[in-house]
Design an enzyme around this catalytic site. Sequence first.
Site, PDB file in Angstrom:
ATOM      1  N   LYS A 190       0.832  -1.206   0.000  1.00  0.00           N
ATOM      2  CA  LYS A 190       0.000   0.000   0.000  1.00  0.00           C
ATOM      3  C   LYS A 190       0.869   1.260   0.000  1.00  0.00           C
ATOM      4  O   LYS A 190       2.095   1.182   0.107  1.00  0.00           O
ATOM      5  CB  LYS A 190      -0.955  -0.036   1.195  1.00  0.00           C
ATOM      6  CG  LYS A 190      -1.954  -1.213   1.145  1.00  0.00           C
ATOM      7  CD  LYS A 190      -2.932  -1.052   0.025  1.00  0.00           C
ATOM      8  CE  LYS A 190      -3.901  -2.172  -0.296  1.00  0.00           C
ATOM      9  NZ  LYS A 190      -4.173  -3.284   0.527  1.00  0.00           N
TER      10      LYS A 190
HETATM   11  C1  LIG Z   1      -5.399  -4.231   0.756  1.00  0.00           C
HETATM   12  C2  LIG Z   1      -6.856  -4.127   0.738  1.00  0.00           C
HETATM   13  C3  LIG Z   1      -7.643  -4.587   1.797  1.00  0.00           C
HETATM   14  C4  LIG Z   1      -7.117  -5.410   2.934  1.00  0.00           C
HETATM   15  O1  LIG Z   1      -6.088  -4.877   3.638  1.00  0.00           O
HETATM   16  P1  LIG Z   1      -5.003  -5.849   4.354  1.00  0.00           P
HETATM   17  O2  LIG Z   1      -4.290  -4.883   5.259  1.00  0.00           O
HETATM   18  O3  LIG Z   1      -4.129  -6.389   3.266  1.00  0.00           O
HETATM   19  O4  LIG Z   1      -5.738  -6.892   5.091  1.00  0.00           O
HETATM   20  C5  LIG Z   1      -9.008  -4.368   1.756  1.00  0.00           C
HETATM   21  N1  LIG Z   1      -9.580  -3.736   0.713  1.00  0.00           N
HETATM   22  C6  LIG Z   1      -8.872  -3.313  -0.344  1.00  0.00           C
HETATM   23  C7  LIG Z   1      -9.578  -2.614  -1.445  1.00  0.00           C
HETATM   24  C8  LIG Z   1      -7.490  -3.501  -0.379  1.00  0.00           C
HETATM   25  O5  LIG Z   1      -6.791  -3.098  -1.447  1.00  0.00           O
END
Ligand SMILES: *Cc1c(COP(=O)(O)O)cnc(C)c1O
EC number: 2.6.1.102
Length: 381
Positions: A190
Amino acid sequence: MNPDIYLSSPHLGELELRYVQEAFATNWIAPLGPHVDAFEQEICAATGVGHAAALSSGTAALHLALVLLGVGPGDEVLCQSFTFAASANPIRYQGAQPIYVDSEMTTWNMCPDALETALQDRIRKGKRPKAVIAVNLYGMPARFDAILAICQRYEVPLIEDAAESFGSTYKNVPTGRFGTVAVLSFNGNKIITTSGGGALLSEDDKLIAKARFLATQARDPAPHYQHSSVGYNYRMSNVCAGIGRGQLAVLATRVAQRRANFNYYVQELSQLPGLNFQPEPADCFSNRWLTCITIDPALSDGLTREAIRLALAEQRIEARPLWKPMHRQPVFAGSPYYGSGIADQLFENGLCLPSGSNLTQEQRDKVVSCIRKTAAAFSKR
Ligand SMILES: *Cc1c(COP(=O)(O)O)cnc(C)c1O
């Protein structure tokens, strides 16, 4: 073989190690600790939201959001179909039924018209959905004016999945502030990362207090271990929060770097026939977490997103098709879907380009030249 150029790799700043060392020096490794408290306050300051709970992942935050909104077995939850599976999986954790809603071309996010059709139809069939999950995909804010008005009209709470959009704004308001609750992710890919982590955001202090309680095994106040509800082990550790604090300090820089990637790709590639970029409506400011293109097969001389992806892969450059819609996923087969195939079309024709904030000019040029060469090979046919 690992790629030479990744889609989106972690990018550390200068403060993270100092904060982690502080955690070691003070023996605040886990659980919780002063970095967690400070990180939560800094998330509130960055978004303007009232309250935040730092958690072990974005998925955990979404799961708690559903628990807090009372979603249980047999309930229905409306969810954007064009998203990552983590948006939808927690619906199933609760034994509830996901109902998928299509996207619109203007933001690639939840289509307000499809949302309203879905709400009317579910209510007519006898069940008022317990929540709506709208996503800010690839950093682009959803059209919250329209979506919130519909949620209010039908009295269904909104969960804002802002996992990909930290640093983005809609009408100058930071994402993470549009739902009854919102979710951030700090996973490794992210825009900023804690190595793995997430947060639940809300204006409602009672909801966030309850999230913290549930995330630490739901211990009742007693000297022994006493429990009257089912709890979870979903809190963020003090070490991860230290990394997060260092990352948060450079969030604005990371947004600028990701947007610079996007602008460079536009400058170098937008003249190619049939090649388009994810639009950014005037009300929206995207962190451009990932730069996404679509190839219009009617205009591209036979060039496809798959041809580009394979050419990049040959150069050890990682690119990935846009999210495959949830209503097309085997695991969600049979789940109702409302829409007109926009998400399917984006999936068929779309590709995410390498977008890390640590890409070098040389790497971006390598991506651009590979895509140009591939397009040129098709236009000569
Ligand atoms: C990455 C992501 C998540 C989940 O986050 P994690 O920290 O990886 O569990 C949920 N929704 C979207 C749209 C994402 O891109």
